[in-house]
Design a protein around this motif. Structure first.
Motif, PDB file in Angstrom:
ATOM      1  N   ALA A  42      -8.146  -2.985   7.669  1.00 48.61           N
ATOM      2  CA  ALA A  42      -6.901  -3.991   7.842  1.00 48.61           C
ATOM      3  C   ALA A  42      -7.108  -5.197   8.407  1.00 48.61           C
ATOM      4  N   ILE A  84       0.809 -10.451   2.899  1.00 52.48           N
ATOM      5  CA  ILE A  84       0.807  -9.093   2.609  1.00 52.48           C
ATOM      6  C   ILE A  84       0.266  -9.036   0.969  1.00 52.48           C
ATOM      7  N   LEU A 129      -3.351  -7.009  -0.159  1.00 49.90           N
ATOM      8  CA  LEU A 129      -3.202  -6.169  -1.182  1.00 49.90           C
ATOM      9  C   LEU A 129      -4.003  -6.382  -2.192  1.00 49.90           C
ATOM     10  N   GLY A 132      -4.722   2.397   0.445  1.00 50.46           N
ATOM     11  CA  GLY A 132      -3.303   2.191   0.678  1.00 50.46           C
ATOM     12  C   GLY A 132      -2.983   2.476   2.165  1.00 50.46           C
ATOM     13  N   CYS A 133      -3.666   3.393   2.917  1.00 45.68           N
ATOM     14  CA  CYS A 133      -3.444   3.199   4.291  1.00 45.68           C
ATOM     15  C   CYS A 133      -3.743   2.011   5.088  1.00 45.68           C
ATOM     16  N   SER A 134      -4.935   1.401   4.896  1.00 47.86           N
ATOM     17  CA  SER A 134      -5.258   0.219   5.463  1.00 47.86           C
ATOM     18  C   SER A 134      -4.259  -0.914   5.101  1.00 47.86           C
ATOM     19  N   VAL A 135      -3.710  -0.990   4.047  1.00 45.31           N
ATOM     20  CA  VAL A 135      -2.944  -2.136   3.638  1.00 45.31           C
ATOM     21  C   VAL A 135      -1.494  -1.998   4.330  1.00 45.31           C
ATOM     22  N   ALA A 136      -1.113  -0.579   4.609  1.00 49.04           N
ATOM     23  CA  ALA A 136       0.345  -0.181   5.474  1.00 49.04           C
ATOM     24  C   ALA A 136       0.163  -0.524   6.670  1.00 49.04           C
ATOM     25  N   ALA A 137      -1.264  -0.404   7.391  1.00 51.31           N
ATOM     26  CA  ALA A 137      -1.611  -0.674   8.686  1.00 51.31           C
ATOM     27  C   ALA A 137      -1.368  -2.286   8.819  1.00 51.31           C
ATOM     28  N   THR A 138      -1.384  -3.120   7.988  1.00 54.11           N
ATOM     29  CA  THR A 138      -1.291  -4.550   8.199  1.00 54.11           C
ATOM     30  C   THR A 138       0.282  -5.134   8.390  1.00 54.11           C
ATOM     31  N   LEU A 139       1.202  -3.993   7.963  1.00 48.78           N
ATOM     32  CA  LEU A 139       2.883  -4.131   7.873  1.00 48.78           C
ATOM     33  C   LEU A 139       3.384  -4.270   9.048  1.00 48.78           C
ATOM     34  N   TYR A 140       2.932  -3.442  10.033  1.00 51.44           N
ATOM     35  CA  TYR A 140       3.708  -3.239  11.227  1.00 51.44           C
ATOM     36  C   TYR A 140       3.759  -4.355  12.010  1.00 51.44           C
TER      37      TYR A 140
END
Length: 522
Positions: free
Chosen positions: A120, A163, A167, A388-396
């Motif tokens: 991430a 984002i 992605l 998928g999880c690494s992309v999600a980690a950049t959203l917070y």
């Protein structure tokens, strides 16, 4: 099957696992994948402001030496264990053997979270580098509208662009990992050479066209916390605390060398190659990174002004160098490529951790995540889950510093857990060793590693990374509830004793399913 490879497979069988992944990595490739993740052209550049904004040139140069020596100690300890147990998901496996299945289960989660933060944070860094070095520097585009700035009230467009790009980058990395370890190895081998070449050329460029040759800067400590350092560390802190926070600069960079262990089941002569790969990845990163970091300090016209520029410090320094345009353009593109492959290798490492943990039933839906493609001989489901999880980690949070600090913190905690457990198990339950041994130094270095990680944790939760406290507490509470609520009853851990013997038929069936042909005598 040749003799060394046959011995690798026998070693894997002795730990209760089948040779499902393709063993096609050489010793150099094992080194290169760790060297690619450490990548001094990633954290060594993007985290430079963290050091300047805490302890000036001293923090950059001397701090790199201190952090580098500590990373070498950790790599030595992990190398000794990896030489004894060369398996994917190594840290989790080692912790389980030495400290019990609960300790191993917790190690797996900390390591996995840290690896996801690597992917991430580096991919956010890839976007920053591409935007500021290539779009702005090479093509002279105005990037102000796509720059995330906390002071702006209308930065929604910039966040959305970030984002989308992250992605897209992560998808390309997942595809490269999907289509076999051979493609990944080609890219990381190339990256290994690329990092050496670019680091040398970049250092030379800063020294030839920018150096002041004021070497006193390298040993001058000035407390730059607060406004003096551009507010990267917003609250003024003591000199000692400032130095500890600044150590996140080298230690964020010098992470991810556990990739050599995670790809052990894909490496020839793993008992020798794994510890060598980790140690050489750290050693050469420390040496080349030190000279490169020193060149940045020496090239600043006004180091105090550079430190005050905060997150844009290195970019402004590079863009203002009076070097030939073609040379700067080459360096800009090469740095972005190296960072892209850095995160690609990080995804390789994370996917092997997911695969190994799922293989022992450690994840919900383990049957899915442990699946190995018959055609590509890669854990394809684990690769895409990690992506998928690494992309999600950049959203917070758009804060790169929080992702970087989280990466260093979680990974080094996961490094310390098997080392600490091994400290107590050595000579008792741990009696099997590989060709790489520390001998007398084993326990002293293990104690030093464990104590050092506690100091790192303290530094890692200081402002501006104090946002991590909430996440750490949340993760610890979640894992505690998950362990006592579900996992303690269902999770058996890696096979030991009679369970290894019982798995013989399962191992044979698993290898036949992916087309692995047993050699005579196996």
């Amino acid at each position: 099957m040749n003799q060394p490879l046959d011995e690798d497979v026998k070693t894997l069988h002795s730990m209760g696992y089948a040779q499902e992944l393709a063993r096609r990595m050489s010793g150099f490739s094992n080194f290169a994948i760790s060297f690619s993740i450490v990548c001094i052209l990633a954290g060594g550049i993007t985290s430079l402001p963290q050091a300047l904004s805490t302890g000036f040139g001293f923090q950059v140069f001397v701090g790199w030496i201190v952090g580098g020596c500590f990373a070498l100690v950790v790599a030595l300890c992990l190398g000794q264990i990896g030489s004894a147990y060369p398996t994917a998901g190594g840290l989790y496996h080692w912790s389980s053997i030495f400290g019990g299945r609960g300790w191993g289960w917790a190690t797996a989660w900390f390591n996995l979270i840290g690896l996801l933060f690597v992917v991430a944070s580096v991919n956010v860094g890839v976007w920053y580098l591409f935007r500021d070095l290539v779009l702005a520097g090479v093509f002279h585009m105005d990037v102000s509208s796509i720059t995330v700035d906390a002071a702006r009230q209308d930065n929604g467009q910039a966040v959305a662009v970030q984002i989308f790009v992250v992605l897209l980058i992560t998808t390309l990395q997942a595809l490269s990992n999907h289509f076999g370890i051979k493609l990944t190895t080609m890219l990381t081998d190339f990256s290994g050479y690329l990092i050496f070449v670019v680091a040398i050329v970049l250092t030379g460029t800063f020294l030839i066209w920018g150096a002041t040759w004021d070497f006193s800067r390298l040993f001058t400590f000035v407390n730059m916390t607060g406004e003096a350092g551009g507010g990267l560390v917003p609250q003024p802190r003591s000199m000692f605390i400032a130095f500890l926070i600044g150590l996140l600069y080298p230690l964020y960079t010098l992470t991810g060398f556990d990739a050599s262990a995670h790809t052990a089941e894909e490496t020839h002569n793993a008992r020798v190659a794994v510890p060598r790969g980790m140690l050489h990845a750290v050693l050469w990163s420390v040496v080349f990174g030190l000279v490169m970091a020193g060149s940045f300090v020496l090239a600043s016209p006004d180091l105090a002004a550079t430190a005050k520029e905060g997150g844009s410090a290195w970019f402004n320094l590079f863009n203002n160098l009076p070097a030939p345009t073609w040379l700067k353009d080459f360096l800009a593109i090469a740095i972005v490529v190296a960072n892209f492959i850095c995160a690609l290798a990080g995804l390789t490492s994370a996917s092997r951790m997911i695969f190994a943990f799922a293989r022992d039933g450690g994840l919900p839906g383990s049957r899915i995540w442990r699946h190995v493609s018959v055609r590509w001989r890669t854990p394809v489901a684990a690769i895409w889950l990690g992506a998928g999880c690494s992309v999600a980690a950049t959203l917070y949070s758009p804060a790169f510093s929080a992702l970087a600090a989280g990466c260093a913190l979680f990974l080094y905690v996961s490094y310390a857990m098997p080392i600490a457990a091994g400290f107590f198990a050595e000579g008792k339950s741990w009696t099997e060793f590989g060709p790489f041994r520390l001998g007398f130094w084993s326990k002293p270095l293990a104690a030093l590693s464990s104590a050092g990680v506690l100091v790192l944790v303290y530094a890692g939760i200081q402002p501006p990374s104090d946002i991590l406290i909430n996440y750490i507490i949340g993760i610890v509470v979640f894992l505690t509830v998950l362990w006592f609520g579900v996992a303690r009853r269902r999770f058996k851990g890696p096979p030991i004793g009679a369970e290894i013997t019982r798995r013989a038929h399962e191992i044979e069936a698993a290898e036949e399913a992916v087309g692995e042909v047993a050699s005579p005598g196996r």
